[in-house]
Design a protein around this motif. Sequence first.
Motif, mmCIF file in Angstrom:
data_model
loop_
_atom_site.group_PDB
_atom_site.id
_atom_site.type_symbol
_atom_site.label_atom_id
_atom_site.label_comp_id
_atom_site.label_asym_id
_atom_site.label_seq_id
_atom_site.Cartn_x
_atom_site.Cartn_y
_atom_site.Cartn_z
ATOM 1 N N ALA A 52 0.842 -1.204 0.000
ATOM 2 C CA ALA A 52 0.000 0.000 0.000
ATOM 3 C C ALA A 52 0.878 1.255 0.000
ATOM 4 O O ALA A 52 1.952 1.273 0.598
ATOM 5 C CB ALA A 52 -0.908 0.013 1.228
ATOM 6 N N PRO A 53 0.429 2.325 -0.678
ATOM 7 C CA PRO A 53 1.207 3.574 -0.657
ATOM 8 C C PRO A 53 1.156 4.204 0.736
ATOM 9 O O PRO A 53 0.209 4.009 1.495
ATOM 10 C CB PRO A 53 0.497 4.456 -1.682
ATOM 11 N N ALA A 54 2.185 4.967 1.045
ATOM 12 C CA ALA A 54 2.273 5.606 2.359
ATOM 13 C C ALA A 54 1.198 6.684 2.484
ATOM 14 O O ALA A 54 0.889 7.387 1.522
ATOM 15 C CB ALA A 54 3.648 6.228 2.556
ATOM 16 N N ARG A 55 0.644 6.797 3.667
ATOM 17 C CA ARG A 55 -0.364 7.834 3.921
ATOM 18 C C ARG A 55 0.320 9.187 4.053
ATOM 19 O O ARG A 55 1.426 9.272 4.565
ATOM 20 C CB ARG A 55 -1.099 7.548 5.225
ATOM 21 N N PRO A 56 -0.367 10.250 3.611
ATOM 22 C CA PRO A 56 0.238 11.571 3.793
ATOM 23 C C PRO A 56 0.242 11.936 5.284
ATOM 24 O O PRO A 56 -0.630 11.527 6.038
ATOM 25 C CB PRO A 56 -0.684 12.504 3.003
ATOM 26 N N ALA A 57 1.253 12.702 5.646
ATOM 27 C CA ALA A 57 1.381 13.112 7.050
ATOM 28 C C ALA A 57 0.218 14.039 7.406
ATOM 29 O O ALA A 57 -0.171 14.890 6.604
ATOM 30 C CB ALA A 57 2.702 13.836 7.268
ATOM 31 N N PRO A 58 -0.344 13.884 8.606
ATOM 32 C CA PRO A 58 -1.454 14.765 8.975
ATOM 33 C C PRO A 58 -0.972 16.204 9.165
ATOM 34 O O PRO A 58 0.074 16.451 9.745
ATOM 35 C CB PRO A 58 -1.957 14.180 10.299
ATOM 36 N N ILE A 59 -1.769 17.128 8.645
ATOM 37 C CA ILE A 59 -1.429 18.545 8.745
ATOM 38 C C ILE A 59 -2.100 19.097 9.994
ATOM 39 O O ILE A 59 -3.320 19.014 10.125
ATOM 40 C CB ILE A 59 -1.909 19.305 7.493
ATOM 41 N N PRO A 60 -1.320 19.623 10.922
ATOM 42 C CA PRO A 60 -1.949 20.158 12.133
ATOM 43 C C PRO A 60 -2.759 21.410 11.802
ATOM 44 O O PRO A 60 -2.356 22.225 10.975
ATOM 45 C CB PRO A 60 -0.766 20.491 13.048
ATOM 46 N N THR A 61 -3.909 21.537 12.443
ATOM 47 C CA THR A 61 -4.732 22.716 12.212
ATOM 48 C C THR A 61 -4.106 23.914 12.923
ATOM 49 O O THR A 61 -3.643 23.790 14.058
ATOM 50 C CB THR A 61 -6.163 22.498 12.738
ATOM 51 N N PRO A 62 -4.084 25.075 12.265
ATOM 52 C CA PRO A 62 -3.469 26.245 12.903
ATOM 53 C C PRO A 62 -4.325 26.736 14.059
ATOM 54 O O PRO A 62 -5.555 26.605 14.047
ATOM 55 C CB PRO A 62 -3.414 27.277 11.777
ATOM 56 N N LYS A 63 -3.666 27.296 15.044
ATOM 57 C CA LYS A 63 -4.391 27.848 16.188
ATOM 58 C C LYS A 63 -5.103 29.128 15.753
ATOM 59 O O LYS A 63 -4.549 29.913 14.981
ATOM 60 C CB LYS A 63 -3.416 28.179 17.325
#
Length: 139
Positions: A51-62
């Motif tokens: 399986a292809p690697a999952r994209p890294a989660p992008i943290p939501t800005p404060k």
Amino acid sequence: MAAKRRRSGTIGCAPFLVLIVIALIIKFWWVILISLGVVAVTAVLVRTAKAPARPAPIPTPKPQPVRAPPRPVVSGDDLTAHMRSQKRAGRERDLQEWDYEWIRLAHPGKSLREVNEIANAHFARGRSIGINWGDPSVS
């Protein structure tokens, strides 16, 4: 040559084979269960490896606090004009408050809503007791 005929009533040795298979399943159920588990784990590992690697989660800005944009710096003649207009607006506001109090005292039986309507009509006509002595035509 004579054709051989099958007899429709004979089953053969199939029931014995079925009974043997059932007996082996009953005797070695734990081996079958372990082997099925190994096959399942292997299949999962192979699938996740391909399986292809999952994209890294992008943290939501404060969320940032909302601020009004900074006012431009006023200096020189603009500052003088600004200070005069502020002073004049303050005086007019004070005089309108005085007018409102006078209207409130002039109509003692009226409710606050009725007094507000009278005062708004008074100010909308450009009249003020403290400013120009109630005459809007005088500047």
